[in-house]
Enzyme design. Structure first.
Site, PDB file in Angstrom:
ATOM      1  N   ASP A 680       0.832  -1.194   0.000  1.00  0.00           N
ATOM      2  CA  ASP A 680       0.000   0.000   0.000  1.00  0.00           C
ATOM      3  C   ASP A 680       0.877   1.260   0.000  1.00  0.00           C
ATOM      4  OD1 ASP A 680      -2.558   1.405   0.487  1.00  0.00           O
ATOM      5  OD2 ASP A 680      -1.575   1.896   2.398  1.00  0.00           O
ATOM      6  N   LYS A 684       1.601   4.190  -2.976  1.00  0.00           N
ATOM      7  CA  LYS A 684       1.471   5.631  -2.716  1.00  0.00           C
ATOM      8  C   LYS A 684       2.742   6.393  -3.136  1.00  0.00           C
ATOM      9  CE  LYS A 684      -1.914   5.217   0.964  1.00  0.00           C
ATOM     10  NZ  LYS A 684      -2.102   4.925   2.378  1.00  0.00           N
TER      11      LYS A 684
END
Ligand code: ADP
Ligand code: ASP
Ligand code: MG
Length: 820
Positions: A680, A684
């Site tokens: 994750d 980003k």
């Protein structure tokens, strides 16, 4: 003296005829002398036309049924309006007229031919029956009604279907007839006669014209056209629901509007009124207290650069082009001469200054004849290749914006083309009259409805914009977003003059699209009861087919299924707002191509919540980059979940206990490894890197795993927690090590020198990331401008409220860019 004309709807039912009676009684009581012109009852002229066609086809049943319908409607009207004792004489007269109609139709059936002359005769029955019925009703009201057949007054040539008026003769007839006549004349609209006494008509919608002819001949003080809408409106209210009525228009403005399709007045009507400077009022029979629209010489409305938008739904576009046209005089005159001789009406013309082509619009019904006329006229040029084969394209529409003040107002064309462009509507041809009274554009017919709404919004409602929302995903973020929209609705509606309308909503089970809008308050129940089984492709197709202006697609899902449709959504000129990171963290090629499509289609693709939830991370970064700053380093704690875990991990509890606690509180994915594997965070930092302009792939990011590989090998979440317990000592060591140095652990993503990495770092009290708490995210941008101290963005980086608020903020950003 005034001439009042009542249209088909105004005389189309008992209630409306009573309404006409009230209006006329008031005039009578106030001693205003009036002449009344009436149309056929609504639908009757069309039915007569059909009866004519059925007769030619020999369809006797349909013919008979049609005639009976006409008879019944008038009988019914008489029975409802007159007391029984007065009915029989009137019904008998109507019956006689119907018999005459039957005879005419019988002739047509025998001949199997409906000449233009017989057709006019057939159509004349509508006005004759209607005027006679109303005349009797007015008599019953005690008004001094006189039935007048306009064929005795208006003389025309023999051009059946749309005859030209012989004004000299007609004016004499009219003046003579009304010379010393007292009473309230009720005149048949639309019909006239030629010098042989044969029935002609003035063209469909021609009753308005009858009124103007009478008014001009008699120097009336005013013409009132009573219809079923509040006067002339900014656009056809059937096509643009937010159209509103105009208080005033000049004759020329009205001419332009009606020429380009505003059916509310029959265009030739304006000429006699204009010539005699008689004001025309357009009023609503069903809203008599409303003033309506005044059409006169000058219309003082300085604050309105344009007055109206009208359209012609179907035109054919003819293109005459070829090298043989350049610099050759006389081509245009031959072209238009040939078309004129063959009565082909040209609606709009454009010619490029290169003289290489002339493009013009005609009625599609005249396409074949236009083609053969031009093929013949330019036979030589076509054969010798001086002209290319003549091309006629169907399914186009014309939209015209009209207003005298355009002349004095710059920026109109910019607004026109900007609004169309932003909504993906291609302009095929343009024409502007040198009077600057009218700018017309030709577009594809399939875009007409959207274009009308877009332009109406841009020119008349720039104060209130409409955003059409299509939302996929009704999980925590989706639900919260709708709650927030609902809460802010009034504020946006009144303060920001923005209306957010939920047109489509879908979750994994059900979907619903309603062009009129789905209640944001009850979306859940409505979706439950009216929704159908979800099929994303169908949802997207319906959204595209609706072709609504200012559409925004919001994807609140987290998977990769929905991002797969982004490309086609953007291609359909629909903006996208999403917290979903998948699209932007797939291949660089895909990322670039989505951005390019959004740019080309002039729509927005916004995903602020991809990084830092509601924190303004991407926007701030873009602002730096676009304003010319050079980013030298980005460092951040980008996962709210991991942040929470490490902020709670201070040695008092075991690492595995904290992860379990975080999971129970709903701070992690159902399987916490989906957070802890670092992917994750990698997505980003990848997105941030791409926003800076770097061409990176997910594989290029170096990830220091938080956990040992065994944790990821566990086959279930329970097993994972067991394995994780085994890791507690390792994690405890790490934290003790850091603690000894007065440091805390942070899972930090770094982008520097073109490469990105993620690692667990001990940071001391002097470090910016030391004091994070809860699920805080922090991002530090170092750049040429922010060299000594980085630009910091810090705050809660997870949670439905803040994420939904971020999506909402993106929606507002799209709305700032909307065009009404
Ligand atoms: P009538 O039968 O009274 O002559 P029409 O049907 O001929 O009425 O004309 C009125 C209709 O014109 C309206 O109901 C509306 O649908 C249509 N219309 C088209 N453009 C406009 C406009 N700009 N303003 C008002 N009405 C319009
Ligand atoms: N009845 C005619 C028509 O329908 C004329 C009119 O309504 O003005 O065209
Ligand atoms: Mg009309």
């Amino acid at each position: 003296m005034k001439v009042l004309k009542f249209g088909g709807t105004s005389v189309g039912s008992t209630d409306s005829i009573k309404q006409v009676g009230n209006i006329l009684k008031q005039y009578h009581d106030s001693k205003v002398s009036v002449i009344v012109v009436v149309s056929a009852q609504k639908g009757i002229t069309n039915l007569l036309q059909d009866i004519g066609s059925w007769a030619v086809e020999g369809d006797v049943d349909q013919v008979n049924q049609g005639v009976v319908t006409i008879q019944d409607r008038h009988f019914q009207t008489v029975k409802e309006l007159l007391p029984i004792k007065d009915q029989s004489q009137v019904l008998a007269h109507i019956k006689r007229v119907i018999n005459e109609l039957e005879e005419v139709i019988h002739g047509v059936t025998l001949l199997k031919e409906l000449s233009a002359r017989s057709k006019d005769l057939v159509l004349s029955f509508g006005e004759r029956l209607s005027a006679y019925t109303i005349h009797n009703y007015l008599k019953h009201l005690g008004l001094p009604s006189i039935y007048v057949d306009s064929r005795e007054l208006i003389q025309t040539d023999a051009q059946f279907g749309a005859a030209s008026v012989n004004f000299k003769k007609s004016n004499e007839n009219i003046v003579q007839y009304f010379d010393d006549r007292q009473g309230l004349p009720v005149v048949t609209g639309f019909i006239a006669a030629n010098d042989l006494g044969q029935t002609t008509t003035l063209g469909r919608g021609g009753s308005d014209y009858t009124a103007a002819i009478l008014a001009a001949a008699l120097d009336a003080s005013e013409i009132e056209i009573w219809t079923d809408v509040d006067g002339v409106m900014t656009a056809d209210p059937n096509l643009v629901s937010r159209a509103f009525s105009l208080p005033a228009l000049s004759y020329v403005e009205a001419m332009e509007l009606t020429h380009f399709g505003a059916k509310v007045i029959y265009p030739p009507t304006l000429q006699p009124a204009f010539a005699k400077n008689i004001p025309l009022k357009i009023r609503n029979t069903f809203n008599t207290s409303f003033e309506g629209t005044v059409i006169s010489k000058e219309a003082h409305t300085p604050d309105m650069p344009i007055k109206g938008i009208s359209s012609i739904q179907f035109v054919a576009l003819v293109n005459v082009q070829g090298s043989g046209m350049v610099g050759v005089p006389g081509i245009a005159s031959r072209l238009f001469g040939a078309l004129g001789r063959n009565k082909i009406n040209i609606i709009l013309i454009t010619q490029a200054s290169s003289e290489h082509s002339i493009c013009f619009a005609i009625n599609p019904e005249q396409s074949d004849i236009a083609k053969s006329v031009l093929d013949e006229e330019f036979g030589f040029e076509l054969n010798s290749g001086l002209l290319d084969p003549i091309l006629i394209e169907q399914n186009h529409s014309i939209i015209a914006i009209i207003g005298e003040n355009m002349r004095k107002t710059p920026g109109i064309a910019d607004k026109l083309f900007g609004a169309l462009g932003k909504n993906g509507i291609n302009v095929v041809a343009i024409a502007q009259g040198s009077s600057e009274l009218n700018v017309s554009v030709v577009i594809e017919e399939r875009n007409l409805s959207k274009a009308l709404k877009v332009l109406h919004g841009a020119f008349f409602l720039s104060n209130r914009r409409l955003l059409n929302l299509f939302m996929v995903g009704t999980g925590l973020i989706g639900r919260t977003l709708l709650q927030q929209i609902q809460k802010q609705f009034e504020f946006f509606y009144h303060q920001r003059l923005l209306e957010i309308r939920l047109i489509g909503v879908a979750n994994t089970r059900k979907m619903l699209i309603d062009p009129n809008g789905i209640s944001i308050e009850d979306w859940k129940e409505t979706l439950e009861s009216n929704g159908t089984d979800t099929e994303l492709s169908v949802f997207v197709q319906q959204m595209k087919d609706l072709n609504l202006p200012n559409s925004v697609f919001v994807d609140n899902t987290a998977g990769s299924e929905v991002p797969a449709v982004y490309q086609q959504v953007l291609k359909s000129s629909i903006s996208i707002v999403t917290p979903n990171k998948v699209a932007n963290s797939q291949s660089m090629q895909q990322y670039t191509s989505l951005k390019q499509t959004a740019f080309r289609k002039r729509v927005k693709f916004l995903y602020e919540t991809n990084v830092g939830a509601g924190l303004p991370v991407i926007k701030s970064l873009n602002d730096l980059v676009l304003s010319g700053d050079r980013i030298t380093r980005i460092e951040g704690v980008l996962s709210g979940t991991i942040s929470y875990i490490f902020n709670s991990f201070n040695g008092s509890k075991k690492f595995s206990e904290i992860v379990q606690e975080a999971q129970e509180k709903g701070f992690t994915e159902p399987d916490p490894r989906d957070d802890l594997n670092g992917m994750d965070v990698a997505r980003k930092i990848l997105i941030l890197a791409r926003e800076v302009g770097l061409s990176l792939e997910l594989d290029d990011i170096e990830i220091e795993p938080l956990l040992a590989p065994v944790c990821f090998e566990a086959s279930s979440v329970d097993e994972f927690f067991e394995v994780l317990e085994g890791q507690d000592p390792v994690m405890a060591d790490k934290i003790q090590e850091a603690d000894k140095q007065g440091k805390v652990l942070r899972y930090v993503a770094t982008l520097e020198n073109g490469s990105a990495s993620i690692s667990l770092k001990p940071v001391g009290i002097d470090h910016l990331f030391y004091s994070l708490s809860g699920s805080d995210n922090i991002i530090a941008f170092s750049s040429d401008r922010y060299q000594e101290k980085p630009l910091l963005i810090r705050g809660p980086g997870a949670g439905a409220e803040v994420t939904a608020a971020g999506v909402f903020a993106d929606l507002i950003e799209v709305s700032d860019f909307l065009v009404g």
